[in-house]
Write a protein that holds these residues in place. Structure first.
Motif, short mmCIF file in Angstrom:
data_model
loop_
_atom_site.label_atom_id
_atom_site.label_comp_id
_atom_site.label_asym_id
_atom_site.label_seq_id
_atom_site.Cartn_x
_atom_site.Cartn_y
_atom_site.Cartn_z
N LYS A 56 -29.46 -6.34 15.72
CA LYS A 56 -28.26 -7.02 15.20
C LYS A 56 -26.99 -6.33 15.70
CE LYS A 56 -25.88 -8.13 10.88
NZ LYS A 56 -24.64 -7.57 11.38
N GLN A 57 -26.97 -5.01 15.60
CA GLN A 57 -25.77 -4.28 16.03
C GLN A 57 -25.56 -4.42 17.54
OE1 GLN A 57 -25.25 -0.28 14.60
NE2 GLN A 57 -25.94 -0.80 12.53
N HIS A 58 -26.63 -4.51 18.31
CA HIS A 58 -26.50 -4.69 19.75
C HIS A 58 -25.92 -6.08 20.04
CE1 HIS A 58 -27.94 -5.37 23.95
NE2 HIS A 58 -27.42 -4.15 24.07
N GLN A 59 -26.37 -7.08 19.31
CA GLN A 59 -25.82 -8.43 19.48
C GLN A 59 -24.35 -8.47 19.09
OE1 GLN A 59 -28.40 -10.94 17.15
NE2 GLN A 59 -29.78 -11.34 18.88
N ASP A 60 -23.97 -7.63 18.13
CA ASP A 60 -22.58 -7.58 17.68
C ASP A 60 -21.69 -6.77 18.63
OD1 ASP A 60 -23.28 -9.13 15.51
OD2 ASP A 60 -23.39 -7.44 14.10
N GLY A 61 -22.28 -6.21 19.69
CA GLY A 61 -21.45 -5.57 20.71
C GLY A 61 -21.61 -4.07 20.87
N LYS A 62 -22.42 -3.42 20.07
CA LYS A 62 -22.60 -1.98 20.25
C LYS A 62 -23.41 -1.70 21.51
CE LYS A 62 -21.91 0.30 15.91
NZ LYS A 62 -22.42 1.27 14.97
N THR A 63 -23.05 -0.64 22.20
CA THR A 63 -23.77 -0.28 23.42
C THR A 63 -25.05 0.46 23.07
OG1 THR A 63 -22.72 1.89 23.65
CG2 THR A 63 -21.56 -0.01 24.64
N ILE A 64 -25.91 0.56 24.06
CA ILE A 64 -27.18 1.28 23.88
C ILE A 64 -26.91 2.74 23.56
CG2 ILE A 64 -29.23 2.09 25.11
CD1 ILE A 64 -29.36 -0.71 26.42
N ALA A 65 -25.93 3.33 24.23
CA ALA A 65 -25.59 4.73 23.98
C ALA A 65 -25.09 4.94 22.54
CB ALA A 65 -24.55 5.21 24.98
N GLN A 66 -24.27 4.03 22.06
CA GLN A 66 -23.77 4.13 20.68
C GLN A 66 -24.92 4.02 19.67
OE1 GLN A 66 -20.97 0.87 20.90
NE2 GLN A 66 -19.20 2.27 20.95
N LEU A 67 -25.83 3.08 19.93
CA LEU A 67 -26.97 2.91 19.04
C LEU A 67 -27.88 4.13 19.06
CD1 LEU A 67 -27.80 -0.81 19.88
CD2 LEU A 67 -26.90 0.06 17.72
N ALA A 68 -28.06 4.72 20.24
CA ALA A 68 -28.89 5.92 20.36
C ALA A 68 -28.30 7.05 19.53
CB ALA A 68 -29.01 6.33 21.82
N ASP A 69 -26.99 7.21 19.59
CA ASP A 69 -26.34 8.26 18.79
C ASP A 69 -26.45 7.98 17.30
OD1 ASP A 69 -25.59 9.76 20.97
OD2 ASP A 69 -23.57 8.88 21.10
N GLU A 70 -26.19 6.76 16.92
CA GLU A 70 -26.20 6.40 15.49
C GLU A 70 -27.59 6.55 14.86
OE1 GLU A 70 -25.42 2.53 12.61
OE2 GLU A 70 -24.42 2.62 14.56
N PHE A 71 -28.63 6.14 15.58
CA PHE A 71 -29.98 6.15 15.03
C PHE A 71 -30.80 7.37 15.46
CE2 PHE A 71 -28.70 1.74 14.63
CZ PHE A 71 -29.15 1.41 13.36
N ALA A 72 -30.16 8.29 16.20
CA ALA A 72 -30.82 9.53 16.65
C ALA A 72 -32.08 9.24 17.45
CB ALA A 72 -31.12 10.45 15.48
N LEU A 73 -31.95 8.29 18.37
CA LEU A 73 -33.04 7.92 19.26
C LEU A 73 -32.58 8.06 20.70
CD1 LEU A 73 -34.21 4.66 17.45
CD2 LEU A 73 -35.43 6.84 17.49
N SER A 74 -33.53 8.14 21.61
CA SER A 74 -33.17 8.17 23.02
C SER A 74 -32.76 6.77 23.47
CB SER A 74 -34.36 8.65 23.86
OG SER A 74 -35.37 7.67 23.88
N THR A 75 -32.02 6.72 24.58
CA THR A 75 -31.61 5.41 25.10
C THR A 75 -32.84 4.61 25.52
OG1 THR A 75 -31.24 6.39 27.27
CG2 THR A 75 -29.31 6.14 25.84
#
Length: 84
Positions: A56-75
């Protein structure tokens, strides 16, 4: 898992029948209904919800790098979730 004495669990007739096949051995008796991975602990539902939020957040425009930081996961993990 703790062990229990078969004398305390099974009726005498059933115990004698089991002893025909196995005496003095440790026997594992599985549950009748097998649960899928993570259903008992709730982790399956946690990951399903988390992954939906990532999509959902990716569809809303967040980048993969931002999501990786937020969820503490690798890209790579984020990409795997998004493109699966």
């Amino acid at each position: 898992m703790r062990y229990r004495n078969a004398n305390d669990i099974f009726p005498d007739e059933l115990l004698k029948e089991i002893q025909k096949y196995s005496q003095g051995e440790l026997i594992y008796i599985p549950e009748q209904t097998k649960k899928n991975w993570g259903e008992k602990s709730g982790s399956r539902e946690y990951y399903v919800t988390r992954n939906a939020e990532i999509r959902k957040q990716h569809q809303d425009g967040k980048t993969i790098a931002q999501l990786a930081d937020e969820f503490a996961l690798s890209t790579d993990s984020i990409r795997r979730i998004l493109y699966r």
